[in-house]
Design a protein around this motif. Structure first.
Motif, PDB file in Angstrom:
ATOM      1  N   ARG A  15       0.832  -1.209   0.000  1.00 17.16           N
ATOM      2  CA  ARG A  15       0.000   0.000   0.000  1.00 17.16           C
ATOM      3  C   ARG A  15       0.865   1.258   0.000  1.00 17.16           C
ATOM      4  O   ARG A  15       0.583   2.224  -0.711  1.00 17.16           O
ATOM      5  N   PHE A  16       1.941   1.240   0.804  1.00 20.72           N
ATOM      6  CA  PHE A  16       2.848   2.392   0.831  1.00 20.72           C
ATOM      7  C   PHE A  16       3.516   2.587  -0.522  1.00 20.72           C
ATOM      8  O   PHE A  16       3.641   3.715  -1.007  1.00 20.72           O
ATOM      9  N   ASN A  17       3.944   1.481  -1.159  1.00 23.32           N
ATOM     10  CA  ASN A  17       4.589   1.589  -2.471  1.00 23.32           C
ATOM     11  C   ASN A  17       3.649   2.223  -3.486  1.00 23.32           C
ATOM     12  O   ASN A  17       4.051   3.091  -4.281  1.00 23.32           O
ATOM     13  N   ARG A  18       2.387   1.797  -3.491  1.00 17.12           N
ATOM     14  CA  ARG A  18       1.425   2.378  -4.430  1.00 17.12           C
ATOM     15  C   ARG A  18       1.209   3.857  -4.150  1.00 17.12           C
ATOM     16  O   ARG A  18       1.160   4.685  -5.065  1.00 17.12           O
ATOM     17  N   PHE A  19       1.097   4.200  -2.869  1.00 17.24           N
ATOM     18  CA  PHE A  19       0.879   5.595  -2.485  1.00 17.24           C
ATOM     19  C   PHE A  19       2.070   6.461  -2.881  1.00 17.24           C
ATOM     20  O   PHE A  19       1.911   7.529  -3.485  1.00 17.24           O
ATOM     21  N   TYR A  20       3.294   5.992  -2.573  1.00 15.75           N
ATOM     22  CA  TYR A  20       4.468   6.832  -2.788  1.00 15.75           C
ATOM     23  C   TYR A  20       4.771   7.010  -4.277  1.00 15.75           C
ATOM     24  O   TYR A  20       5.107   8.105  -4.720  1.00 15.75           O
ATOM     25  N   THR A  21       4.641   5.942  -5.058  1.00 14.81           N
ATOM     26  CA  THR A  21       4.895   6.082  -6.490  1.00 14.81           C
ATOM     27  C   THR A  21       3.907   7.052  -7.132  1.00 14.81           C
ATOM     28  O   THR A  21       4.258   7.800  -8.046  1.00 14.81           O
ATOM     29  N   ARG A  22       2.684   7.073  -6.623  1.00 17.56           N
ATOM     30  CA  ARG A  22       1.707   8.038  -7.136  1.00 17.56           C
ATOM     31  C   ARG A  22       2.072   9.460  -6.713  1.00 17.56           C
ATOM     32  O   ARG A  22       1.975  10.399  -7.506  1.00 17.56           O
ATOM     33  N   GLN A  23       2.520   9.619  -5.465  1.00 17.21           N
ATOM     34  CA  GLN A  23       2.843  10.948  -4.948  1.00 17.21           C
ATOM     35  C   GLN A  23       3.974  11.604  -5.728  1.00 17.21           C
ATOM     36  O   GLN A  23       3.945  12.803  -5.982  1.00 17.21           O
TER      37      GLN A  23
END
Length: 308
Positions: A15-23
């Motif tokens: 979940r963090f990976n998806r969030f950070y790559t989007r950010q």
């Protein structure tokens, strides 16, 4: 089969990976409004860090397949971004370097990335910026445990530190123990008295910094003519396990002896097991226990002493 606990952690990481790559825009077609993919930008970055390099060194540094990297470098050569020449030391190796066009391209990418991160940080207040950077440093240390150890420095307090001491104590004890505003008020009273009545000859506050960020604190203050009090020992979660709590307590003991105190006393709670272990290993002995209701909880207060 993964346990439910591991499954939850796997989900949290993904979940963090998806969030950070989007950010930070990694899902866009090109990095920072260029035509270059993330991998291409990272190869250009590696080439930009040294006058010359080799495909082998780049593949090793980035964990890339040699065939894939060879095709990527071929595209760079066709675009005039890199130069190639045989290595004078090893004829089997080819030295790679950025051309003038490649250097300008790299600088545009580097500047764009710098500005993107700067814009992200500017949306946060300074304490939140520091919190995010510390969390990233923690992730880096967890994923690269063999990397160089962090630089830890103990220094005297300076302007602004007391606000951080109050905030860090209030935040962490609320999160870890559920202690309410009463505890924060206690800390505020201690730091206020320290600043108003500070006696440099007989009192000290140490602030611990790790890689330049504040991660710990402790106070030694007057408790009487021959008695010192150890107060407000704190080590932030990202700095625990490095022996920092013991270093802070050792500094208190060393200074207390130099100031010719005969005894150090401290008050803690029975549930703070990590701190209690530090005090016990430093030679403190438990001399009194007293149940009380404070900070919204039923607690057992403990008084510890160390004869000097």
């Amino acid at each position: 089969m993964a346990t439910p606990q591991i499954a939850d952690r796997i989900g949290a990481v993904r979940r963090f990976n998806r969030f950070y790559t989007r950010q930070i825009g990694l899902l866009r077609d090109g990095m920072v409004d260029t035509r270059f993919s993330l991998t291409e930008a990272r190869v250009l970055y590696e080439l930009g860090q040294a006058p010359e390099s080799t495909a082998t060194a780049i593949a090793t540094a980035l964990g890339l397949d040699h065939g894939y990297l060879s095709r990527l470098l071929g595209g760079f050569a066709e675009a005039g971004l890199i130069t190639r020449k045989p290595s004078p030391e090893d004829g089997r190796q080819t030295l790679l370097a950025l051309s003038a066009k490649g250097r300008a391209t790299f600088q545009k990418l580097d500047r764009g990335s710098h500005n993107l991160v700067g814009a992200l940080l500017e949306t946060m207040a300074e304490p939140r910026q520091q919190q995010m950077v510390e969390a990233m440093q923690t992730i880096e240390r967890c994923l690269a445990p063999d990397a160089a150890p962090p630089t830890i420095v103990l220094r005297p307090h300076r302007t602004g530190d007391m606000g951080w001491v109050l905030e860090s104590h209030g935040t962490h004890y609320a999160a870890e123990q559920g202690w309410g505003a009463g505890f924060e008020a206690l800390v505020a009273g201690i730091v206020t008295q320290f600043l108003r009545e500070f006696d440099a000859a007989r009192e000290r506050c140490w602030i611990a910094e790790m890689d330049g960020a504040r991660v710990g604190s402790v106070f030694l203050v007057k408790g009487g003519d021959e008695v010192a009090k150890l107060r407000l020992l704190l080590v932030e979660p990202q700095a625990r396990g490095l022996g920092l709590g013991r270093r802070l307590v050792d500094e208190c003991i060393r200074f207390a002896r130099e100031a010719r105190y005969r005894r150090i006393t401290l008050w803690t709670q029975s549930i703070l097991t990590d701190a209690r272990r530090i005090y016990e290993r430093a030679g403190f002995r438990l001399v009194r226990e007293e149940p009380h209701h404070s900070f919204g909880h039923d607690l057992v207060g403990e008084t510890w002493e160390l004869d000097l």
